[in-house]
Write an enzyme that holds these catalytic residues in place. Sequence first.
Site, PDB file in Angstrom:
ATOM      1  N   VAL A  61      -2.137   6.272  -0.415  1.00 36.99           N
ATOM      2  CA  VAL A  61      -2.793   4.988  -0.691  1.00 36.99           C
ATOM      3  C   VAL A  61      -3.014   4.841  -2.198  1.00 36.99           C
ATOM      4  O   VAL A  61      -3.515   5.767  -2.842  1.00 36.99           O
ATOM      5  CB  VAL A  61      -4.166   4.886   0.014  1.00 36.99           C
ATOM      6  CG1 VAL A  61      -4.801   3.520  -0.250  1.00 36.99           C
ATOM      7  CG2 VAL A  61      -4.037   5.132   1.511  1.00 36.99           C
ATOM      8  N   ASP A  73       2.621  -2.320   5.496  1.00 37.27           N
ATOM      9  CA  ASP A  73       2.289  -1.216   4.594  1.00 37.27           C
ATOM     10  C   ASP A  73       0.796  -1.239   4.251  1.00 37.27           C
ATOM     11  O   ASP A  73       0.119  -0.204   4.274  1.00 37.27           O
ATOM     12  CB  ASP A  73       3.145  -1.346   3.330  1.00 37.27           C
ATOM     13  CG  ASP A  73       2.758  -0.372   2.243  1.00 37.27           C
ATOM     14  OD1 ASP A  73       3.169   0.801   2.325  1.00 37.27           O
ATOM     15  OD2 ASP A  73       2.042  -0.777   1.306  1.00 37.27           O
ATOM     16  N   LYS A  79      -2.278   1.517   5.120  1.00 38.48           N
ATOM     17  CA  LYS A  79      -3.190   2.074   4.108  1.00 38.48           C
ATOM     18  C   LYS A  79      -4.654   1.811   4.442  1.00 38.48           C
ATOM     19  O   LYS A  79      -5.497   2.689   4.277  1.00 38.48           O
ATOM     20  CB  LYS A  79      -2.823   1.501   2.734  1.00 38.48           C
ATOM     21  CG  LYS A  79      -1.479   2.050   2.225  1.00 38.48           C
ATOM     22  CD  LYS A  79      -0.976   1.269   1.019  1.00 38.48           C
ATOM     23  CE  LYS A  79       0.310   1.874   0.458  1.00 38.48           C
ATOM     24  NZ  LYS A  79       0.964   0.971  -0.512  1.00 38.48           N
TER      25      LYS A  79
END
Lengths: 433, 433
Positions: free
Chosen positions: A129, A198, A202
Amino acid sequence: MAFKVGLLGFGTVGTGTAAILRDRDRRNPLLQDIEIGRVGVKSLDKPRAIALDPDLLTTDLESIVTDPDIDIVVELIGGLEPARSLILKAIAAGKHVVTANKAVIARYGDELYAAANKAGVYILLEASVGGGIPIIKPLKESLGANRISQITGIVNGTTNYILTQMTEEGADFDAVLTEAQQLGYAEADPTADVDGLDAADKIAILASLAFGGRIDREAIYCEGIRQVSAEDISYAEKLGFTIKLLAIAQKTENRDNTLQVRVHPTLLPNAHPLASINGVYNAVLVEGEPIGQVMFFGPGAGEGPTASAVVSDILAIAGILKSAGKNTALNPLLSCSHQDYSAIAPMEEVVTRFYARFLCGDRPGVIGHLGTCFGKHEVSLESVVQIGFQDKLAEIVVVTHDVQEKNFRQALEEVRSFSALDSISIASVLRVF
Amino acid sequence: MAFKVGLLGFGTVGTGTAAILRDRDRRNPLLQDIEIGRVGVKSLDKPRAIALDPDLLTTDLESIVTDPDIDIVVELIGGLEPARSLILKAIAAGKHVVTANKAVIARYGDELYAAANKAGVYILLEASVGGGIPIIKPLKESLGANRISQITGIVNGTTNYILTQMTEEGADFDAVLTEAQQLGYAEADPTADVDGLDAADKIAILASLAFGGRIDREAIYCEGIRQVSAEDISYAEKLGFTIKLLAIAQKTENRDNTLQVRVHPTLLPNAHPLASINGVYNAVLVEGEPIGQVMFFGPGAGEGPTASAVVSDILAIAGILKSAGKNTALNPLLSCSHQDYSAIAPMEEVVTRFYARFLCGDRPGVIGHLGTCFGKHEVSLESVVQIGFQDKLAEIVVVTHDVQEKNFRQALEEVRSFSALDSISIASVLRVF
């Protein structure tokens, strides 16, 4: 004492990681104790930016995760399989694992951490992250005494780059995406980025760390930026907002054990600390008690920054091995101690402000009709502005006060059924922070 | 297993620390293992915000640092003595130390860390810089693989509050200081804050961690904000700058082993990430390779935030003790491994831009004369603007290109000697980032 690292994958981040590990002139003396033991690649013949001893290279990744000489396996191949299986095999062989793979952790974290705890090894994931930004370790350790109430992040550099370019150039999504692909800021298949997947991976990881429960990745509401138009960005600007793709995890008020976890484009007031984060940069704002607000800002991707995070995890493990030896219990601050899933509130229950743009036949009473539809469903309006004309239709922009998503949706249905008679169409709907 | 903490001092931060430690309902399970063993206070009778068992309280602080039941000594009394002696005694008795005391670390770090290394104990100091912002641990650990080139921080909340108020209200320093004192944002004796001494202590600590060498606190150039005027803030604004008290540590170009470490008010371009940090907030920008830029932002002081940092250090030690036991070597990432002092360049060698304001008799050729003085000493000017009148004198503001401080000072001397003839006076001189 030397610790041997086995790299799985030798693309951009792997190259950056090797570059740091082979550079013997860095200030951290622990780096001298770390050696690259094996490197798993797809093809032995591919030209490499860094010349490694050919004996280190292998296409047999399984042989790395079971190699008795390897202490730490660094997984940089990404995706779900074979990453998941290789990590599990590494754990079974007693290796510590460092990974940059948000997808595999967000989906298989439960299985992977259960196996790691059983085997007494660490899975560290700083690079998963925010690229090079230190966020995982600060959240687990430095903010470990806090009651976190909310995490709000710009955690996808591609979409932030696209939205920034759209804002600065007044350009449309498709044009900027093509440009971003040419510049290497967006993949040929941009789905994971532009559809918010995505970012959802995260925020699943951040929420799990912040709130101390596993997160069902499938329960995260996820809306990307394809439908954000140049018009909406421009109208948002006029109203004092910047549009950002936010990943949000927060406690639900009055329902302490229920979280809201969501990813969507959001109108952010210009004065908000995240509103000025532009281009490929990432930032994560953490709110809690007693800390108040802290923000972490930096490069969210890229060879060097991501490698910086990967190597910091390798160092963390080497530091423990060097000081405490191999046969100690896991440090609870660095391992994962929670096992239960957090309850996630359905999106209909989320309370937020909304921005909606309508195209209306320019006849008297249209604004009144809109107001009536919203009023019927307890949606109170902060502003209603006729902002211009498009193809002879009046453009009306509405910003609501806080409202339950369910009520807002019902009001929109009401507008839709009404619009069949009176030519009101809904051009766009976005949430407002 | 329970770890006992001895608190030295029970003021604001001590109260906040105790509040977290006594709250059994926080997510971090390690907190359950930590107990308050003793609390050292000045007076037993003072009313307290938190009611502690009276048996825990003592005015005999030495008895805490030598108490065999205490594992971790938390020093929160501040200042140099008796803090230094108590920390040394705690170390000699084998206690780990957590401190929020920047002054004692900046001045006696050498002695204290040498003793701690010898005794095999940690001195952790997250709360000493940036209040609740995680910065020490990220710098030591998460960015540990980087070659840091520069650290730039707004690390004193009092002066940032004063400068922000001066900017927003157009008010003078003295008026805002009085207001800040009434609000509790400034001490009755504001010297340590407004003269930059507190910021210098903090940048000494950050520079030591970032560049891996001890820092001679006395060698840090330190200029406070007393001489910053409402006029300069207003003129800086017109030129696109915000005035901030910056603490800066950087490698000197082409002289790799020499650092520049300095604290002074600085004209910062409005687009710089630190320019928008307002009020009592702190922020630290770290630049290095391969990370690029990362910034940490948050509350730089206050009971809750500072206690959050103190408790994170207590947790870090408890995590190690719990997993590895008491008789392990120090983890090199958490201890201090450097012993040599870094060379610090004298201020005359620093290369920076300057802002200077002159009051001149309004006669032809004055700007030409100024230009001649600067030109003679290789000071090249970016802009010269006659910005207004004050008491019938013309106000001229000069911004230079990068110049060696020595050359700029010589040019100012030249202006001074010249001004005796021609009534030019130097109203203010500030550095420009």
